[in-house]
Design an enzyme around this catalytic site. Structure first.
Site, PDB file in Angstrom:
ATOM      1  N   LYS A 137       1.820   1.784  -3.680  1.00 41.40           N
ATOM      2  CA  LYS A 137       0.605   2.033  -4.464  1.00 41.40           C
ATOM      3  C   LYS A 137       0.112   3.455  -4.229  1.00 41.40           C
ATOM      4  O   LYS A 137      -0.153   4.209  -5.162  1.00 41.40           O
ATOM      5  CB  LYS A 137      -0.463   1.029  -4.025  1.00 41.40           C
ATOM      6  CG  LYS A 137      -1.771   1.114  -4.789  1.00 41.40           C
ATOM      7  CD  LYS A 137      -2.893   0.358  -4.079  1.00 41.40           C
ATOM      8  CE  LYS A 137      -2.548  -1.090  -3.838  1.00 41.40           C
ATOM      9  NZ  LYS A 137      -3.741  -1.885  -3.436  1.00 41.40           N
ATOM     10  N   THR A 141     -11.935   0.229  -7.998  1.00 40.50           N
ATOM     11  CA  THR A 141     -10.808  -0.684  -8.190  1.00 40.50           C
ATOM     12  C   THR A 141     -10.988  -1.451  -9.504  1.00 40.50           C
ATOM     13  O   THR A 141     -10.053  -1.567 -10.312  1.00 40.50           O
ATOM     14  CB  THR A 141     -10.647  -1.646  -6.995  1.00 40.50           C
ATOM     15  OG1 THR A 141     -10.702  -0.889  -5.794  1.00 40.50           O
ATOM     16  CG2 THR A 141      -9.336  -2.402  -7.069  1.00 40.50           C
ATOM     17  N   ASP A 194     -11.666  -3.944   2.076  1.00 43.73           N
ATOM     18  CA  ASP A 194     -10.838  -4.885   1.318  1.00 43.73           C
ATOM     19  C   ASP A 194     -11.676  -6.175   1.302  1.00 43.73           C
ATOM     20  O   ASP A 194     -12.902  -6.093   1.509  1.00 43.73           O
ATOM     21  CB  ASP A 194      -9.452  -5.062   1.998  1.00 43.73           C
ATOM     22  CG  ASP A 194      -8.423  -5.723   1.086  1.00 43.73           C
ATOM     23  OD1 ASP A 194      -7.833  -5.020   0.260  1.00 43.73           O
ATOM     24  OD2 ASP A 194      -8.220  -6.946   1.174  1.00 43.73           O
ATOM     25  N   LYS A 253      -2.579  -1.005   6.624  1.00 47.11           N
ATOM     26  CA  LYS A 253      -3.576  -2.039   6.345  1.00 47.11           C
ATOM     27  C   LYS A 253      -3.997  -2.675   7.658  1.00 47.11           C
ATOM     28  O   LYS A 253      -3.231  -2.648   8.631  1.00 47.11           O
ATOM     29  CB  LYS A 253      -2.972  -3.125   5.451  1.00 47.11           C
ATOM     30  CG  LYS A 253      -4.003  -3.883   4.645  1.00 47.11           C
ATOM     31  CD  LYS A 253      -4.325  -3.163   3.376  1.00 47.11           C
ATOM     32  CE  LYS A 253      -5.392  -3.870   2.578  1.00 47.11           C
ATOM     33  NZ  LYS A 253      -5.449  -3.322   1.214  1.00 47.11           N
ATOM     34  N   GLN A 265       0.823  -1.212   0.000  1.00 49.22           N
ATOM     35  CA  GLN A 265       0.000   0.000   0.000  1.00 49.22           C
ATOM     36  C   GLN A 265       0.863   1.270   0.000  1.00 49.22           C
ATOM     37  O   GLN A 265       0.477   2.279  -0.596  1.00 49.22           O
ATOM     38  CB  GLN A 265      -0.908  -0.024   1.239  1.00 49.22           C
ATOM     39  CG  GLN A 265      -2.125   0.863   1.128  1.00 49.22           C
ATOM     40  CD  GLN A 265      -3.270   0.205   0.372  1.00 49.22           C
ATOM     41  OE1 GLN A 265      -3.596  -0.936   0.610  1.00 49.22           O
ATOM     42  NE2 GLN A 265      -3.886   0.942  -0.541  1.00 49.22           N
TER      43      GLN A 265
HETATM   44  N1  GLU Z   1      -8.163  -2.209  -0.043  1.00 55.46           N
HETATM   45  C1  GLU Z   1      -7.962  -1.376  -1.201  1.00 55.46           C
HETATM   46  C2  GLU Z   1      -6.560  -1.543  -1.724  1.00 55.46           C
HETATM   47  O1  GLU Z   1      -6.030  -2.639  -1.691  1.00 55.46           O
HETATM   48  C3  GLU Z   1      -8.392   0.058  -0.983  1.00 55.46           C
HETATM   49  C4  GLU Z   1      -7.767   0.762   0.172  1.00 55.46           C
HETATM   50  C5  GLU Z   1      -8.388   2.139   0.472  1.00 55.46           C
HETATM   51  O2  GLU Z   1      -9.272   2.576  -0.248  1.00 55.46           O
HETATM   52  O3  GLU Z   1      -7.932   2.739   1.434  1.00 55.46           O
HETATM   53  O4  GLU Z   1      -5.939  -0.648  -2.241  1.00 55.46           O
END
Ligand code: GLU
Length: 448
Positions: free
Chosen positions: A117, A213, A169, A129, A114
Site C-alpha cells: 500500500k 481514508t 487504526d 503495523k 502496508q
Molecule cells: N491504519 C491505516 C492503514 O491501514 C493508516 C496507517 C498510517 O497512517 O500510518 O493504512
C-alpha cells in the site's frame, strides 16, 4: 491453497511452516504471491536475489507486556506488538490497532499489506503495523490514557521519525494518538512531531488526516466508476462499519451525488433510504461512543436489523469499511444478484478470497484495500512532510494533494494490470506495481 507459479510455491509453503496458525497472514501473502507469476517470469533478478522470500519475513518483530491499573485499582495485563516489516522505501509506517482480536497473525497481515500500500502511494514510507489485544470498549478516558502510557513506555525505544512512525487504526484515533505522543515526548524529552501521525491540528497534525481514508476510498471508487463510463451521481451505496473510515466515506459519497443507504457495527446494521445522516453517526460513535442500534430512535424512517448482513441491502456500489474478512462468498453472491457493479475496500482485506473470485467472475469491478484505502497513510506521509518543514497546509490544498495521489494510485494499478496481461484487474495491478517499487529498492541496497 492459492493458485501459485511453481517458483513461488516453496515460498508460500515456508511462510505456512514458519508462521503456524497465523491464517490472516497466510491469506495476505497468498493473495500477493498469486499475482506475481508474470513478474517472476519477466524479471528473473527478483527470484535470483530471493526478494519475495525476504519480503515475506519481517525485518523485526517486537512483542511486549503492557501492565496497567484500571479504575477499580486492579492490575491488567495486555500484549503489545510492533511488526517492522520492510524499510526499503522509508521508515516503517503503519497504524496501531487496539482490539481484542489482535494477535501476531493479524499484525503481520496488516504489516505485510502496508508494504505494498505504502509503495503504491509513491511516497517515501516503508511498511509496519502494531497494536494490542486491549479492548477500549467500555473503558474510561483515564483507563485509555493509562493503557496508552504503559504501551508507549515500552514501544518508544523502537520509534523515531527516521525509524518507525505509527498512526491510528481500529480502536486508535485522535484521543489515543494524543496520549501516546504525550508519553513519547515525556520519556524522550523531545518534541519530535514526525514520530506519530494522526496528531491534533493544534499540535502538528495535518488537515484531512481524519477524513483521509474515507475520502480516499471514494476518490478511488470515483476513478473506477469513471473508467467504466459512470459516476457516483444517483448511485445507491452500502457502507459497512460506522467508524472513521465509514463515516467519511459516507460524507464524500453524498458530496458526489450518491446516497449511502446503510451502515453497520458489530451489533447489526441500519437502513436509511433518505441517506445515512453523517452528523448523527459521528455524534453516536465519536462523542457518545454508543451503538448504531440507537440510530433509528433519533431519526425517523430508518430501521435497525440485528441479524443478517449489511450486504443484503441492494446497492450499486459496496464499500466494506469495517474489518478483515467481513464480506464472504454469501455476501458476494447477494451483491452480484442485486446488480452491484463496484466493490471498493475501505478496510484492510475485508473481502475473503472466495468473495473476490465470485465478484470478479461476475464482472463486478473489485478495488483492493491496499490501493483503495491508501489515502489514510498517504495523508500521514503528507503530515510527515509538513512536520519536517515545520509547516501546515490548508484543508483545500491537502485534499487536492490526496485526490491527486488517489488518481495516481488508480492509474498505476490499471496501467500495470494492462502491462502484465490482466487488463482491468486492479488487485493484480496493485500487487505488481506495489511489489516492483519495493523490490527494485531492495535489489539496489543489496542483501541486508
Ligand atoms: N491504519 C491505516 C492503514 O491501514 C493508516 C496507517 C498510517 O497512517 O500510518 O493504512
Amino acid at each position: 491453497m492459492p493458485d501459485l507459479d511453481a517458483k513461488l510455491t516453496d515460498i508460500y509453503t515456508e511462510v505456512l511452516k514458519r508462521n503456524p496458525g497465523e491464517t490472516e497472514f497466510h491469506q495476505a501473502v497468498g493473495e500477493v504471491l498469486e499475482s506475481l507469476g508474470p513478474v517472476v517470469a519477466k524479471h528473473p533478478q527478483y527470484a535470483d536475489a530471493e526478494v519475495m522470500r525476504r519480503l515475506s519475513e519481517p525485518e523485526r518483530q517486537i512483542i511486549f507486556r503492557v501492565s496497567w491499573v484500571d479504575d477499580a485499582g486492579r492490575v491488567q495485563v495486555n500484549r503489545g506488538f510492533r511488526v517492522e516489516f520492510n524499510s526499503a522505501l522509508g521508515p516503517f509506517k503503519g497504524g496501531l490497532r487496539f482490539h481484542p482480536s489482535v494477535y501476531l497473525g493479524i499484525v503481520k497481515f496488516l504489516g505485510f499489506e502496508q508494504i505494498f500500500k505504502n509503495s503504491l502511494t509513491g511516497m517515501p514510507i516503508g511498511g509496519g503495523k502494531g497494536g494490542s489485544d486491549f479492548d477500549p470498549k467500555g473503558r474510561s478516558d483515564g483507563e485509555v490514557m493509562r493503557f496508552c502510557q504503559a504501551f508507549m513506555t515500552e514501544l518508544y525505544r523502537h520509534l523515531g521519525e527516521y525509524t518507525d512512525v505509527p498512526a491510528g487504526d481500529i480502536g486508535v484515533g485522535g484521543r489515543e494518538i494524543g496520549y501516546l505522543f504525550g508519553q513519547y515526548k515525556r520519556i524522550t524529552n523531545r518534541y519530535e512531531a514526525g514520530v506519530l501521525t494522526g496528531k491534533g491540528l493544534t499540535w502538528g497534525g495535518s488537515q484531512v488526516r481524519t477524513e483521509a481514508t474515507g475520502y480516499g476510498v471514494v476518490f478511488f471508487a470515483d476513478e473506477v466508476l469513471k473508467a467504466r463510463g459512470e459516476s457516483f451521481d444517483g448511485k445507491r451505496v452500502v457502507v459497512s462499519g460506522s467508524g472513521n473510515v465509514a463515516v467519511y466515506a459516507t460524507e464524500k459519497v453524498h458530496e458526489l451525488g450518491g446516497t449511502v443507504v446503510a451502515c453497520s457495527d458489530s451489533g447489526g446494521y441500519v437502513v436509511d433510504e433518505k441517506g445515512i445522516d453523517v452528523e448523527l453517526v459521528k455524534d453516536l460513535k465519536e462523542i457518545r461512543r454508543a451503538r448504531i442500534s440507537e440510530y433509528p430512535g433519533l431519526r425517523g424512517g430508518a430501521r435497525f436489523v440485528s441479524d443478517g448482513s449489511v450486504w443484503d441491502v441492494p446497492c450499486d456500489v459496496a464499500l466494506p469499511c469495517a474489518t478483515q474478512n467481513e464480506l464472504d462468498a454469501r455476501g458476494a453472491k447477494v451483491l452480484v444478484e442485486n446488480g452491484a457493479t463496484v466493490v471498493a475496500e475501505g478496510a484492510n482485506m475485508p473481502c475473503t478470497p472466495e468473495a473476490v473470485r465470485l465478484l470478479t467472475d461476475a464482472g463486478v469491478t473489485f478495488a483492493p484495500g491496499k490501493a483503495a484505502n491508501a489515502g489514510g497513510v498517504a495523508t500521514s506521509a503528507l503530515e510527515m512532510q509538513q512536520n519536517a518543514s515545520r509547516d501546515s497546509w490548508t484543508f483545500e490544498h491537502t485534499e487536492a494533494r490526496l485526490a491527486e495521489i488517489m488518481r495516481g494510485v488508480h492509474d498505476r494499478c490499471l496501467e500495470t494490470a494492462d502491462e502484465y496481461g490482466t487488463p482491468g484487474n486492479y488487485a493484480a495491478g496493485a500487487n505488481i506495481a506495489g511489489f516492483i517499487r519495493v523490490a527494485d529498492a531492495m535489489l539496489a541496497m543489496g542483501v541486508v
